[in-house]
Design a protein around this motif. Sequence first.
Motif, short mmCIF file in Angstrom:
data_model
loop_
_atom_site.label_atom_id
_atom_site.label_comp_id
_atom_site.label_asym_id
_atom_site.label_seq_id
_atom_site.Cartn_x
_atom_site.Cartn_y
_atom_site.Cartn_z
N GLY A 215 0.78 -1.23 0.00
CA GLY A 215 0.00 0.00 0.00
C GLY A 215 0.81 1.27 0.00
O GLY A 215 0.27 2.36 0.21
N GLN A 216 2.11 1.18 -0.24
CA GLN A 216 2.95 2.37 -0.32
C GLN A 216 2.91 2.93 -1.74
O GLN A 216 3.02 2.20 -2.71
CB GLN A 216 4.39 2.04 0.06
CG GLN A 216 5.35 3.23 -0.03
CD GLN A 216 6.78 2.84 0.26
OE1 GLN A 216 7.06 1.68 0.57
NE2 GLN A 216 7.70 3.79 0.14
N LEU A 217 2.73 4.24 -1.85
CA LEU A 217 2.69 4.88 -3.16
C LEU A 217 4.08 4.89 -3.77
O LEU A 217 5.01 5.46 -3.22
CB LEU A 217 2.16 6.31 -3.04
CG LEU A 217 2.02 7.09 -4.36
CD1 LEU A 217 1.02 6.39 -5.29
CD2 LEU A 217 1.59 8.54 -4.10
N LEU A 218 4.22 4.25 -4.94
CA LEU A 218 5.51 4.16 -5.61
C LEU A 218 5.67 5.23 -6.68
O LEU A 218 6.79 5.68 -6.95
CB LEU A 218 5.67 2.78 -6.25
CG LEU A 218 5.61 1.58 -5.31
CD1 LEU A 218 5.74 0.28 -6.09
CD2 LEU A 218 6.71 1.67 -4.25
N GLY A 219 4.58 5.62 -7.31
CA GLY A 219 4.68 6.61 -8.36
C GLY A 219 3.31 7.05 -8.84
O GLY A 219 2.29 6.41 -8.57
N ALA A 220 3.29 8.18 -9.52
CA ALA A 220 2.05 8.73 -10.07
C ALA A 220 2.33 9.27 -11.47
O ALA A 220 3.38 9.88 -11.71
CB ALA A 220 1.50 9.83 -9.17
N ILE A 221 1.41 9.02 -12.37
CA ILE A 221 1.53 9.47 -13.75
C ILE A 221 0.39 10.43 -14.03
O ILE A 221 -0.78 10.09 -13.82
CB ILE A 221 1.48 8.28 -14.72
CG1 ILE A 221 2.64 7.33 -14.45
CG2 ILE A 221 1.51 8.76 -16.17
CD1 ILE A 221 2.57 6.03 -15.24
N ASP A 222 0.74 11.62 -14.46
CA ASP A 222 -0.29 12.62 -14.75
C ASP A 222 -1.02 12.26 -16.04
O ASP A 222 -0.46 12.31 -17.14
CB ASP A 222 0.35 14.01 -14.89
CG ASP A 222 0.90 14.52 -13.57
OD1 ASP A 222 0.38 14.11 -12.53
OD2 ASP A 222 1.87 15.31 -13.60
N ILE A 223 -2.25 11.87 -15.92
CA ILE A 223 -3.09 11.52 -17.06
C ILE A 223 -4.55 11.63 -16.62
O ILE A 223 -4.93 11.15 -15.56
CB ILE A 223 -2.78 10.10 -17.59
CG1 ILE A 223 -3.71 9.75 -18.76
CG2 ILE A 223 -2.85 9.07 -16.49
CD1 ILE A 223 -3.36 8.42 -19.43
N PHE A 224 -5.34 12.27 -17.44
CA PHE A 224 -6.74 12.50 -17.06
C PHE A 224 -7.64 11.38 -17.59
O PHE A 224 -7.46 10.88 -18.69
CB PHE A 224 -7.24 13.83 -17.63
CG PHE A 224 -8.72 14.06 -17.42
CD1 PHE A 224 -9.21 14.36 -16.16
CD2 PHE A 224 -9.61 13.93 -18.47
CE1 PHE A 224 -10.57 14.56 -15.95
CE2 PHE A 224 -10.97 14.12 -18.28
CZ PHE A 224 -11.45 14.44 -17.01
#
Length: 651
Positions: A261-270
Amino acid sequence: MLKRIAIASVGLAEIASLAIFSTIFPQSSAIASPEQIAIDLPSQNDSKTLARSILKERDRIAGHQVWISSIAWSPDGEMLVSGGIDETLKIWSADGQILHTFSGHQGGVLSVAWSPDGQMLASGGADGTLKIWSADGQLLQTFTGHQGEVLNVAWSPDGEKIVSGSSDRTLKIWNLDGRVLHTLAGHESQVLSVAWSPDGEKIVSGSDGDRLKIWNSRGQLLQTLAGHQNGVDSVAWSPDGERFASGGSEDLVMKIWSAEGQLLGAIDIFGVTQVAWSPDSQKLASTNGDLKIWNLDGQLLHTIREGTEFFKSPIYSVAWHPDGKTLMALNENKSLVIWSAEGEFIQDFALGWVTDIAWSPDGRQLVSTHNSLTFKEGANTLKIWNWEGKLLQTLTGHSVPITSVAWSPDGQLLASGSFDGTIQIWSREGELLRTLRSDRLGLRTERIHSLAWSPDGQMLASGGEFTLQIWSREGRFLRTLASGWVREVAWSPDGPMLAVGGESTLQIWSQAGQLLQTIEAPNLGANCITWSPDGTMLAAGGESDNLTFWNIEGQLLNTLTSGWVHSLAWSPDGGMLVSGGRNGMLKIWSSSGEILDTLASHPSRNDNGISRPDDIPAIESLAWSPDGKTLVSGSWHTLIFWELNDVEWEN
């Protein structure tokens, strides 16, 4: 009063008057046969009506009739299942053939999933049930317990349990007997997505209330994760079990989490509607109208966009093939399209836009045109079927939509015309023999709208957006006749005349190229023209909402109010005329100009779901088999084979 007429005892004569011309065109005679029987048909003033339809549907070759909600590959990659809002599931072979269609839900099928061994399927429906099926479509179990729609289903890795998420805000874990083992409550809104970890120990779920939850396999809540701003439409575990991805259709970001449940990454996409990991866990696919493929570092590798600037075909779901080399994409136009992992088009499963159909002269084969709105090279095909509707062959060659197809009278050659400005000539065996170009003199390329072989098979007429051109059987250009937009061309049955339909005129030309008649018909918009079988009369239909009948001298004989007509077919014996309309209706006309029967058969633009683009008519093509016993109608995603019904009349 009943009027008594003589009709042939076989074919269409079992249905309607052979004297269709005697009313509309009195000087022509009915076709006679030594084998004649008498059937009573109602006169114009009689109150008799049909007790049942003249034509009955024999076979339907079609994908889903409305929106497809979910797709999944079988574990061995040999089959694909799709679930639709039309309340059906369909099993497809890997090459796009429909193997089984089965139904049982009393509402749309919202989610589908294969068991790990590929022997069973689970489906969740808008009717609140979860159903278990065998791979060949036998209903094995129906689970009830949710108080709302079953929006998603997932099998445990050992195939012993199923988890379902519902609009009632709960998840349920079931055994295969339909017993609820655990009910997982905690979401504050409907559960939009659910996925079982590969080791079977955890379940992750996403809700409409921007929360992700991690549960153990016994239904205990382990973690609640925040981070999305709106609903979480899709979650997916990587096959190695080390991470999972999440995305939402109204959110601005796609997230990748560790198994803990640890956030590893985020990609900006709508607007992410679906996330899916490649089988090797090294790539992530997402859909948000486009299909995008990412690596583990969040780098965009490929973008796949279907349609054109003027016609969008948004992709909203995706499933990796088990071999990791291809992906199946699902778009808003009910198309299932296979792409390579490098973004190259491979195949469109959908029938697409069926613009024309034609029987071989011996009646053993039918050819139809199929056009994909992916607008990718190789996506537009000719399909050859046997008379029972079994697909024999698929031919590719044109780069853009194919508009017309015609068999040579001896059945040895097949011509196809396309918006790419070419005419391709094929052998009966499917070999491309030659390509004729409309810009042969270096002039502008014109889109081909219509093709017709002369009755002796020695000439081919092609109608385009600028001219009518005549070619020899060997592909040599002979002459140009009419100028202007040629929508339809048709040779008279005995061959000396060629009829040409345009936006506001009908023209009749001699075989040698002499203009014999010009019929001014403002607003005609002749989408279709057809000669009567005896060659004495023309019927025309188009955008004027009328069917018109003309003799060869250019005199208007009759006008029938028909609605917008896109296809016409005169029965081989002249017994009746069938028209196909924009509203999905087939109309069968009597000799007196009355409608004998109306069949609402094809999806119309008013049906629920995305049935087709607004500028594509419902019934684009009609063709009678040479023996007059079978009619085939073609439309958006659908071919229907019709056969004759026994006629009964009632008050």
